[in-house]
Motif scaffolding. Sequence first.
Motif, PDB file in Angstrom:
ATOM      1  N   VAL A 140      -9.761  -9.339  57.467  1.00 50.00           N
ATOM      2  CA  VAL A 140     -11.131  -9.680  57.072  1.00 50.00           C
ATOM      3  C   VAL A 140     -12.343  -9.296  57.983  1.00 50.00           C
ATOM      4  CG1 VAL A 140     -12.914 -11.568  56.185  1.00 50.00           C
ATOM      5  CG2 VAL A 140     -10.337 -11.651  55.676  1.00 50.00           C
ATOM      6  N   GLN A 144     -15.367  -6.685  57.354  1.00 44.64           N
ATOM      7  CA  GLN A 144     -16.769  -6.920  58.022  1.00 44.64           C
ATOM      8  C   GLN A 144     -17.313  -5.576  58.467  1.00 44.64           C
ATOM      9  OE1 GLN A 144     -17.711  -9.222  61.027  1.00 44.64           O
ATOM     10  NE2 GLN A 144     -19.901  -9.896  60.361  1.00 44.64           N
ATOM     11  N   TYR A 186     -20.353 -12.257  53.839  1.00 50.07           N
ATOM     12  CA  TYR A 186     -19.467 -13.028  53.101  1.00 50.07           C
ATOM     13  C   TYR A 186     -18.059 -12.707  54.230  1.00 50.07           C
ATOM     14  CZ  TYR A 186     -22.150 -14.137  49.087  1.00 50.07           C
ATOM     15  OH  TYR A 186     -23.311 -14.708  48.506  1.00 50.07           O
ATOM     16  N   HIS A 189     -18.530 -14.538  57.596  1.00 45.83           N
ATOM     17  CA  HIS A 189     -18.204 -15.695  57.323  1.00 45.83           C
ATOM     18  C   HIS A 189     -16.932 -16.258  57.297  1.00 45.83           C
ATOM     19  CE1 HIS A 189     -22.901 -16.618  56.587  1.00 45.83           C
ATOM     20  NE2 HIS A 189     -22.514 -16.296  57.768  1.00 45.83           N
ATOM     21  N   LEU A 190     -16.394 -15.521  56.089  1.00 47.10           N
ATOM     22  CA  LEU A 190     -14.730 -16.036  55.981  1.00 47.10           C
ATOM     23  C   LEU A 190     -13.832 -15.607  57.121  1.00 47.10           C
ATOM     24  CD1 LEU A 190     -12.562 -16.794  54.087  1.00 47.10           C
ATOM     25  CD2 LEU A 190     -12.440 -14.354  52.894  1.00 47.10           C
ATOM     26  N   THR A 193     -14.594 -18.323  59.709  1.00 51.34           N
ATOM     27  CA  THR A 193     -14.038 -19.375  59.474  1.00 51.34           C
ATOM     28  C   THR A 193     -12.451 -19.511  59.660  1.00 51.34           C
ATOM     29  OG1 THR A 193     -15.522 -19.922  57.634  1.00 51.34           O
ATOM     30  CG2 THR A 193     -13.626 -20.884  57.662  1.00 51.34           C
ATOM     31  N   LEU A 194     -11.685 -18.496  59.230  1.00 54.85           N
ATOM     32  CA  LEU A 194     -10.146 -18.450  59.217  1.00 54.85           C
ATOM     33  C   LEU A 194      -9.939 -17.970  60.651  1.00 54.85           C
ATOM     34  CD1 LEU A 194      -9.596 -16.000  56.237  1.00 54.85           C
ATOM     35  CD2 LEU A 194      -8.929 -18.151  56.545  1.00 54.85           C
TER      36      LEU A 194
END
Length: 221
Positions: A140, A144, A186, A189-190, A193-194
Amino acid sequence: MRWTLPNTLTALRLLAAPGVAVLFLYFSRPLADWFALLLFISAAVTDWFDGYIARTWALESKLGAMLDPIADKAMVLIALMVIVGYSSMSPWLVLPATMILFREVFVSGMREFLGSVAGTLKVTRLAKWKTTFQMVAIAVLFAQGVFEHYLAVSIEGLNTETVSAILNRESADLHGLLWKQQGMVYAGHLGLTLLWIAALLTLITGWDYFNKALPHLKDGK
């Protein structure tokens, strides 16, 4: 040593790990981000397939058991090194990456020290979840980078007022700035978080391995 299909896939995954970093030496961004993302995802998929094939076809071997965790760690650590190196060095990224790096080095050192009794530190289900979260987070974060650099390319040549008006939805978005910015935000942020979830799982599993190793670390009287 048996060069079975699972072992071959594992070896290819091991070679792909430094390949992620090498891509950034020979390709400019965002092309390097695209290639790194595709290579990393392809290698991560083989991590599931080689284990599944080995178990289903009864092709498990000592060579595969040795190479598999090395390939996983090499993939994760080298990819994190690349991501941190090309980032703005945000503490929200650097801290979990450091936690993951520290744990992997610490556990590997314990296994090396324990030698013949290193089998007490068997990979747990939680450790497998940790690896899964690490790989998804890294994929992810590479995505980004793709959004970020397509946004930068689209902004090039536009004045600050025009860019601000488009992003504030005060002007028509003829350059696709909004979806690229939203994708970047997005995904960022994802991914973070992961990565933080992966870092916490990393510390939990590291502490679990340390507790299991403690009986073998006590000095005899």
